[in-house]
Enzyme design. Sequence first.
Site, mmCIF file in Angstrom:
data_model
loop_
_atom_site.group_PDB
_atom_site.id
_atom_site.type_symbol
_atom_site.label_atom_id
_atom_site.label_comp_id
_atom_site.label_asym_id
_atom_site.label_seq_id
_atom_site.Cartn_x
_atom_site.Cartn_y
_atom_site.Cartn_z
ATOM 1 N N PHE A 1 41.365 70.484 -16.134
ATOM 2 C CA PHE A 1 40.490 71.172 -15.178
ATOM 3 C C PHE A 1 40.974 70.921 -13.755
ATOM 4 O O PHE A 1 41.533 69.873 -13.445
ATOM 5 C CB PHE A 1 39.020 70.784 -15.365
ATOM 6 C CG PHE A 1 38.644 69.474 -14.753
ATOM 7 C CD1 PHE A 1 38.821 68.296 -15.454
ATOM 8 C CD2 PHE A 1 38.108 69.410 -13.471
ATOM 9 C CE1 PHE A 1 38.484 67.082 -14.892
ATOM 10 C CE2 PHE A 1 37.767 68.197 -12.903
ATOM 11 C CZ PHE A 1 37.952 67.030 -13.615
ATOM 12 N N PRO B 1 45.384 70.384 -2.073
ATOM 13 C CA PRO B 1 46.026 69.415 -1.177
ATOM 14 C C PRO B 1 45.103 68.981 -0.042
ATOM 15 O O PRO B 1 45.116 67.829 0.371
ATOM 16 C CB PRO B 1 47.249 70.184 -0.650
ATOM 17 C CG PRO B 1 47.556 71.170 -1.716
ATOM 18 C CD PRO B 1 46.238 71.557 -2.311
ATOM 19 N N SER C 1 36.943 65.411 -2.441
ATOM 20 C CA SER C 1 35.498 65.160 -2.453
ATOM 21 C C SER C 1 34.713 66.418 -2.073
ATOM 22 O O SER C 1 33.681 66.723 -2.666
ATOM 23 C CB SER C 1 35.141 64.063 -1.438
ATOM 24 O OG SER C 1 35.920 62.920 -1.641
ATOM 25 N N GLN D 1 36.006 24.024 -14.091
ATOM 26 C CA GLN D 1 34.768 24.785 -13.899
ATOM 27 C C GLN D 1 35.001 26.094 -13.130
ATOM 28 O O GLN D 1 34.365 27.120 -13.408
ATOM 29 C CB GLN D 1 33.731 23.930 -13.168
ATOM 30 C CG GLN D 1 32.348 24.531 -13.268
ATOM 31 C CD GLN D 1 31.319 23.731 -12.510
ATOM 32 O OE1 GLN D 1 31.499 23.389 -11.342
ATOM 33 N NE2 GLN D 1 30.219 23.415 -13.167
ATOM 34 N N ILE E 1 43.657 34.508 -13.028
ATOM 35 C CA ILE E 1 43.707 33.486 -14.085
ATOM 36 C C ILE E 1 45.147 33.341 -14.608
ATOM 37 O O ILE E 1 45.579 32.250 -14.978
ATOM 38 C CB ILE E 1 42.721 33.846 -15.230
ATOM 39 C CG1 ILE E 1 41.283 33.586 -14.767
ATOM 40 C CG2 ILE E 1 43.033 33.080 -16.514
ATOM 41 C CD1 ILE E 1 40.206 34.065 -15.725
ATOM 42 N N GLY F 1 51.046 33.042 -11.549
ATOM 43 C CA GLY F 1 52.257 33.815 -11.238
ATOM 44 C C GLY F 1 52.625 34.795 -12.334
ATOM 45 O O GLY F 1 53.187 35.858 -12.073
ATOM 46 N N GLU G 1 36.804 61.618 -10.718
ATOM 47 C CA GLU G 1 35.423 62.158 -10.901
ATOM 48 C C GLU G 1 34.510 61.755 -9.749
ATOM 49 O O GLU G 1 33.307 61.545 -9.936
ATOM 50 C CB GLU G 1 34.738 61.718 -12.192
ATOM 51 C CG GLU G 1 35.445 61.758 -13.507
ATOM 52 C CD GLU G 1 36.093 63.050 -13.896
ATOM 53 O OE1 GLU G 1 35.799 64.102 -13.303
ATOM 54 O OE2 GLU G 1 36.933 63.003 -14.794
ATOM 55 N N THR H 1 34.706 59.625 -5.718
ATOM 56 C CA THR H 1 34.904 58.254 -5.233
ATOM 57 C C THR H 1 33.567 57.492 -5.199
ATOM 58 O O THR H 1 32.500 58.087 -5.372
ATOM 59 C CB THR H 1 35.480 58.277 -3.807
ATOM 60 O OG1 THR H 1 34.512 58.903 -2.951
ATOM 61 C CG2 THR H 1 36.793 59.036 -3.727
#
Length: 401
Positions: free
Chosen positions: A127, A132, A136, A295, A353, A356, A379, A381
């Site tokens: 769709f 360009p 929105s 923790q 987590i 590197g 769909e 912002t």
Amino acid sequence: MARLAQTHGLTDVQQEILATVRDFVDKEIIPVATELEHRDEYPQAIVDGLKELGVFGLMIPEEYGGLGESLLTYALCVEEIARGWMSVSGIINTHFIVAYMLKQHGTQEQKEYFLPRMAAGETRGAFSMSEPGLGSDVSAITSKAVKDGDEYVLNGQKMWLTNGGTSTLVAVLVRSDEGHPEGTAPHKSMTTFLVEKEPGFGEVRPGLTIPGKIDKMGYKGVDTTELIMDGLRIPANRVLGGATGRGFYQMMDGVEVGRVNVAARGCGVAQRAFELGVQYAQQRHTFGKPIAQHQAIQFKLAEMATKVEAAHAMMVNAARKKDSGERNDLEAGMAKYLASEYCKEVVEDAFRIHGGYGFSKEYEIERLYREAPMLLIGEGTAEIQKMIIGRRLLEEYRFQG
Ligand SMILES: Cc1cc2nc3c(=O)[nH]c(=O)nc-3n(C[C@H](O)[C@H](O)[C@H](O)COP(=O)(O)OP(=O)(O)OC[C@H]3O[C@@H](n4cnc5c(N)ncnc54)[C@H](O)[C@@H]3O)c2cc1C
């Protein structure tokens, strides 16, 4: 990950469909996704497998050869698929939106012609609203259709078509002033055309060109393209619903179910990020113990899991509301907004987590890190979702003083 993102009250059929899709994701998608993504390769074997499972016809009514399932079933399948690889859910999403628009708004002839082909995955949908100069602000569309005998002549440039190259049917929204007096509100002078074309790139139909793929930071594998209409002639019976001037509403209806779908994708990607993070945290040792025993890392995991649960609950609520026949724009906007923001945050935490190694292309989280931002945009912002949510809240909570 049996504990999180459970959905209560599913029928046996729904459970069976989901178990089949999850099994397919674990065996056929996850093992190959990252490699294909790095090569930006279209996942043809995966698409063929999903076709066989009937996923392309999941919500298409049984009378047209589909499975006639609900939006909830569809969204839960999308969640599973996005957990494997978000790009694959993108391949299905635009197809689903076009099939939904045809089911809701198509003429009888259009439904009978397109839906059985779409259910089989032979005709594949895309769709196209964005241009360009706009995304929105859909009311600013400049592409135009002018009536010429029994046909319309379309001119203009479109941007950001997911599945622009691989699709064979594009629902294109253009301005069509025919029959609408000068000064008609922009959203009342737009029409959706059902444009059939050959798959591939270049001139795919006289007057219609799909230049090459846009090179993207993530969401690879699935093709995203421009679309150029230069004297493209479309017969009048390919106006969605048979009458001009309704295109804006038809597209907004499609995008509304699309938002539940994007929320589901956010849920799936976040779940995968959590899975990767919780596994890695138990394998990696620092200061004499697994990092999961620090923790600070446990808090991260707690926050991630809570976000996965919350996003899933809101997505399910939005889908169920639509399935009950009620207006769900508020719930869909909230679910899309929350799930996409949480997805980005959960992915970022899983990335951290990994230390590197999260930066290495050998680790799946690197791919997820590049994929999550797309959900903040597609769909509508975050700002557009908040506009929809805010407007609806002011309708519901109108000041009575
Ligand atoms: C990978 C990808 C695939 C896509 N696939 C499709 C597709 O299949 N079909 C299709 O039609 N489109 C597609 N799009 C386009 C997508 O829908 C648009 O990019 C999106 O709607 C945003 O529009 P824009 O990029 O023009 O940003 P703009 O509209 O220019 O917005 C720029 C920024 O301004 C903000 N903003 C805009 N207006 C307001 C306002 N009133 N108040 C506050 N903030 C505002 C936005 O939130 C954003 O942060 C795709 C995009 C991408 C990246």
